[in-house]
Design an enzyme around this catalytic site. Structure first.
Site, PDB file in Angstrom:
ATOM      1  N   GLU A 143      -3.342  -9.418  -0.262  1.00 49.18           N
ATOM      2  CA  GLU A 143      -4.117  -8.708   0.758  1.00 49.18           C
ATOM      3  C   GLU A 143      -5.492  -8.937   1.153  1.00 49.18           C
ATOM      4  O   GLU A 143      -6.211  -8.128   0.526  1.00 49.18           O
ATOM      5  CB  GLU A 143      -3.475  -7.493   1.879  1.00 49.18           C
ATOM      6  CG  GLU A 143      -4.074  -7.454   3.588  1.00 49.18           C
ATOM      7  CD  GLU A 143      -3.035  -6.655   4.165  1.00 49.18           C
ATOM      8  OE1 GLU A 143      -1.795  -5.791   3.448  1.00 49.18           O
ATOM      9  OE2 GLU A 143      -3.707  -5.851   4.731  1.00 49.18           O
ATOM     10  N   GLU A 194       0.867  -1.424   0.418  1.00 45.72           N
ATOM     11  CA  GLU A 194      -0.451   0.059  -0.733  1.00 45.72           C
ATOM     12  C   GLU A 194       0.655   0.955  -0.047  1.00 45.72           C
ATOM     13  O   GLU A 194       0.787   2.364   1.034  1.00 45.72           O
ATOM     14  CB  GLU A 194      -0.775   0.028   1.095  1.00 45.72           C
ATOM     15  CG  GLU A 194      -1.898  -1.194   0.645  1.00 45.72           C
ATOM     16  CD  GLU A 194      -2.813  -1.310   2.543  1.00 45.72           C
ATOM     17  OE1 GLU A 194      -2.831  -0.586   2.532  1.00 45.72           O
ATOM     18  OE2 GLU A 194      -3.827  -1.803   1.826  1.00 45.72           O
TER      19      GLU A 194
HETATM   20  C1  GAL Z   1      -3.894  -3.321   5.383  1.00 45.63           C
HETATM   21  C2  GAL Z   1      -2.755  -2.202   5.607  1.00 45.63           C
HETATM   22  C3  GAL Z   1      -1.920  -3.772   6.885  1.00 45.63           C
HETATM   23  C4  GAL Z   1      -3.035  -3.504   7.751  1.00 45.63           C
HETATM   24  C5  GAL Z   1      -4.252  -4.405   7.854  1.00 45.63           C
HETATM   25  C6  GAL Z   1      -5.320  -3.735   8.630  1.00 45.63           C
HETATM   26  O1  GAL Z   1      -4.014  -1.938   4.677  1.00 45.63           O
HETATM   27  O2  GAL Z   1      -2.056  -3.153   4.329  1.00 45.63           O
HETATM   28  O3  GAL Z   1      -0.814  -3.851   6.999  1.00 45.63           O
HETATM   29  O4  GAL Z   1      -3.279  -2.377   8.327  1.00 45.63           O
HETATM   30  O5  GAL Z   1      -4.211  -2.991   6.505  1.00 45.63           O
HETATM   31  O6  GAL Z   1      -6.560  -4.425   8.016  1.00 45.63           O
END
Ligand code: GAL
Length: 753
Positions: free
Chosen positions: A470, A391
């Site tokens: 993710e 991100e």
């Molecule tokens: C994502 C991020 C992670 C964590 C996650 C929580 O956007 O990449 O590190 O913060 O959100 O939902």
């Protein structure tokens, strides 16, 4: 485990043969906060984990842009509420042998900004706490004082980073001729071919490679190429071989020996998907932060082995080392146990996410960090993908975004012998990351959450594949259920999130949504769920005293939440899953509705409450939650027993499961599990019939028996402020896990009222 022992024995006997070069772990150090009082410590070491939780530590008033916050608010516990910020000092003494011509220290990771001194003179430094680096020492024979000065800045992390020399240190000495650290480069371009390059100091007269299968020699060669008949490495069959590389001088005297384990496997990413050893598969992955719960950030192979074992039992086949470079030990364990790895470099580039994060150093340091990541990771068969970032704010910049993405991929390409091991990054700013051109330049377009954009990314990219880099970020607390059950991203701030697995964040979603995306689209090559385990810090969405995450499929104590079985039901094809929720002890809900869910690979099921049928439910597409779960939404609670009988597609019974109302706590049950030198004791508080008391919060006291020392304890409650390194803790919803070190088996456990 047996194979590992055999390999270690083999390794030691080869090292003994070497004339000059030696490599050993440097684990005895002294630590100080002020350079006045020193304590003996064993490295890997995390100076903060034994501290008391306190909102004062790294208290921040910030606006988290990526969480969509409109204004700055007070954040306590964001980085774990432990005393990791500040300076720390380490010292030790090394002995350089009389005839040595070379000496160096290899640090696998030091948190953070280590400066290294030898006899008072600065000999090296690094910035990134997750970076690995080598520091050369002047090879003067005798004892030398090695000192390290560390600095952990406040607001430098979005989670608990730990502190100190939290990964291994190796001390290398050798003669004029020797093999460079990370200097044996192994590649298996096809299933029967091994290509080895060796980078040396000085000019060896001869280099000889020997291949071993266990203790048995199966090949010997000089030069770079070897053809052989290898068993292939995969998560299902993590077959490893050993390569012994020896370099000789012109008198044919052995100068150095390097031992590397390798696996033979082929990988390919194409428009048809991801292929391992020629077989298409989708990543059933989990993101993992590096902390190990009550053990903190100090890396421990055995604790990590347990994490991998728990993830494999769920059916996971891959890990994303979010959001940073994995440790050497993590890679070795993944090789050995069979886990594919996405090795990730950064959580930010030059644009900061935290005021004092890696962005302070990115421009000057990224090439060195990427280079050492590739050098360290490239021989590991488990590593099948790189990630250049998570991100990253620059993804929306149509100049810096694509340019840096291409530069990093080129850098990786120049050092990775395997051209098929491709590179991704997790993009979250959609559609901006498509418009900026970043999506298009990635070898593997990766997205975090944002399911509605998968198709647009696919249409845009020449790669014609998309990775769920993710996914999910579903939030839950083990054993906590709230009524009425609602699907919501509205962040109900009870201090806990519901274990009905129906709560998520505005940017994220439920596991069911990801399963559907994976199942319905051939071009989606898999997912990495946020996260496999809960971790210290980032207690989104709950305020203080929350100080650890709610995203884990498994809690901080290593105890599965309900969601574990939802993933298992989809990911394990070789073993049935039948899991019922919630618990059935609701004295305050007699006559009220308590919905019942079943997570199973079965097709349908019939639920009984005290023998009375509640009807048959079948998986269908009628709603978001009915495709992958069986749900009885109108069950009226009465004490007793609920039982589900589950059927497969043909209507044959595959099994059943029941839960009964618990009486008052009567005793404890201990489930011990050993991983190497660690003994994990999962404690359950049960009633006189052996039913788990699902609300029990009794304090439990521990004492280690012979040949054991107490290491830590966690109960998985993100609100619990009890110290994790003292041998007493309250259970959370009837359970907790204590950790002991040593070869003993006996522990003394006492339940207080
Ligand atoms: C994502 C991020 C992670 C964590 C996650 C929580 O956007 O990449 O590190 O913060 O959100 O939902």
């Amino acid at each position: 485990m047996q194979t590992f022992k055999v390999l270690s024995v083999a390794l030691l006997s080869f090292l003994a043969l070497s004339v000059r070069a030696e490599k050993r772990l440097l684990s005895s150090w002294e630590f100080s906060h002020d350079k006045k009082s020193w304590t003996k410590v064993t490295v890997p070491h995390d100076w903060a984990i034994s501290g008391e939780f306190d909102p004062f530590y790294d208290r921040q008033v910030v606006r988290i842009i990526q969480d969509g916050e409109k204004e700055a608010t007070k954040k306590e516990g964001r980085t774990g509420a432990l005393p990791w910020v500040g300076k720390g000092y380490y010292r030790t003494v090394v002995e350089i042998p009389k005839d040595a011509k070379f000496a160096s220290l290899v640090f696998d990771g030091v948190m953070a900004e280590p400066q290294v001194f030898c006899d008072g003179k600065k000999v090296g430094e690094w910035k990134y706490g997750y970076g690995s680096f080598e520091v050369e020492l002047l090879a003067e024979a005798g004892s030398h004082l090695i000192e390290l000065e560390l600095l952990n800045r406040p607001q430098s992390s979005r989670w608990y980073p730990g502190s100190g020399i939290y990964r291994e240190v190796e001390f290398i000495t050798g003669g004029e001729i020797g093999i460079e650290n990370w200097g044996v480069i192994i590649h298996t371009p096809t299933k029967d071919e091994l290509v080895v390059k060796t980078e040396c100091r000085g000019k060896p007269f001869k280099t000889v490679h020997t291949i071993l299968d266990g203790m048995k020699e199966i090949g010997k060669f000089e030069g770079e190429r070897f053809k052989g008949d290898f068993e292939l490495w995969s998560p299902e069959n993590p077959k490893l071989y050993t390569l012994k590389t020896e370099v000789f001088d012109k008198d044919l005297k052995l100068c150095d020996t390097s031992i590397n384990r390798f696996g033979v496997r082929t990988i390919k990413y194409s428009k048809d998907g991801f292929f391992l050893n020629g077989k298409k598969r989708k990543f059933k992955g989990v993101c993992l932060h590096h902390d190990l719960g009550a053990l903190g950030a100090a890396f421990d192979r055995d604790a990590f082995r347990r994490q991998v074992a728990i993830m494999k039992e769920m059916g996971a086949d891959s890990i994303r080392t979010s959001h940073n470079i994995p440790s050497k030990g993590q890679l070795e364990v993944c090789d050995e146990m069979g886990m594919m790895v996405m090795a990730e470099a950064f959580d930010s580039w030059a644009e900061p996410k935290c005021k004092n994060g890696y962005s302070l150093f990115f421009n000057e340091w990224w090439e060195r960090d990427i280079a050492n990541m590739v050098r360290k990771c490239r021989n590991h068969p488990s590593v099948v993908m790189w990630s250049i970032g998570n991100e990253i704010p620059e993804q929306i910049d149509s100049v810096k975004g694509p340019n840096l993405s291409m530069a990093m991929q080129r850098k990786i390409r120049s050092l990775d012998p395997d051209p098929e091991r491709k590179c991704t990054q997790g993009c979250d700013r959609m559609p901006a990351a498509i418009e900026s051109g970043v999506n298009r330049v990635m070898e593997i377009p990766g997205v975090t959450y944002r399911l509605p954009y998968y198709k647009a990314m696919y249409d845009d990219t020449p790669a014609k594949i998309v990775l769920g880099a993710e996914t999910a970020s579903t939030i839950s607390s083990r054993g906590e259920y709230f009524f009425p059950v609602i699907e919501t991203n509205a962040w109900l701030r009870h201090g806990h999130s519901s274990s009905y697995d129906t709560e998520w964040c505005w940017w994220s979603n439920l596991p069911d949504d990801d399963f559907a995306m994976q199942d319905d689209n051939n071009w989606v090559i898999g997912q990495f769920v946020w996260t496999g385990f809960d971790y210290l810090g980032e207690p989104t969405p709950h305020p203080w005293p929350a100080h650890s995450s709610y995203f884990g499929i498994v809690d901080l104590a290593g105890i599965p939440k309900d969601r574990y079985y939802l993933y298992r039901s989809q990911w394990r094809k070789d073993s049935d899953t039948i899991h019922l929720l919630p618990h059935w002890t609701w004295p305050e809900r007699i006559g009220k509705v308590v919905p019942v869910y079943c997570y199973t690979n079965g097709e349908s099921g019939e639920l009984f409450v005290n023998g009375k049928s509640q009807g048959i439910r079948k998986k269908d597409n009628s709603s978001r939650l009915d495709r992958y779960r069986l749900r009885w939404n109108d069950v009226v609670y009465e004490p007793g027993t609920i039982r589900v009988v589950v059927y497969d597609k043909k209507g044959a019974v595959i099994g059943e499961k029941s839960i009964s109302t618990a009486l008052d706590p009567d005793r404890i049950e201990i489930r011990k599990e050993r991983f190497g030198n660690l003994l994990f004791a999962e404690i359950s508080i049960v009633d006189s019939f052996g039913n788990l008391c699902p609300r029990a919060a009794n304090k439990i006291k521990f004492r280690a028996g012979k040949d054991l020392v107490f290491k830590g304890v966690a109960n998985g409650n993100p609100l619990c402020l009890e110290n994790m390194t003292k041998p007493i803790m309250s259970a959370f919803n009837g359970k907790l896990t204590a950790i002991f070190e040593g070869s003993g088996t006996e522990i003394f456990v006492e339940m207080l009222k």
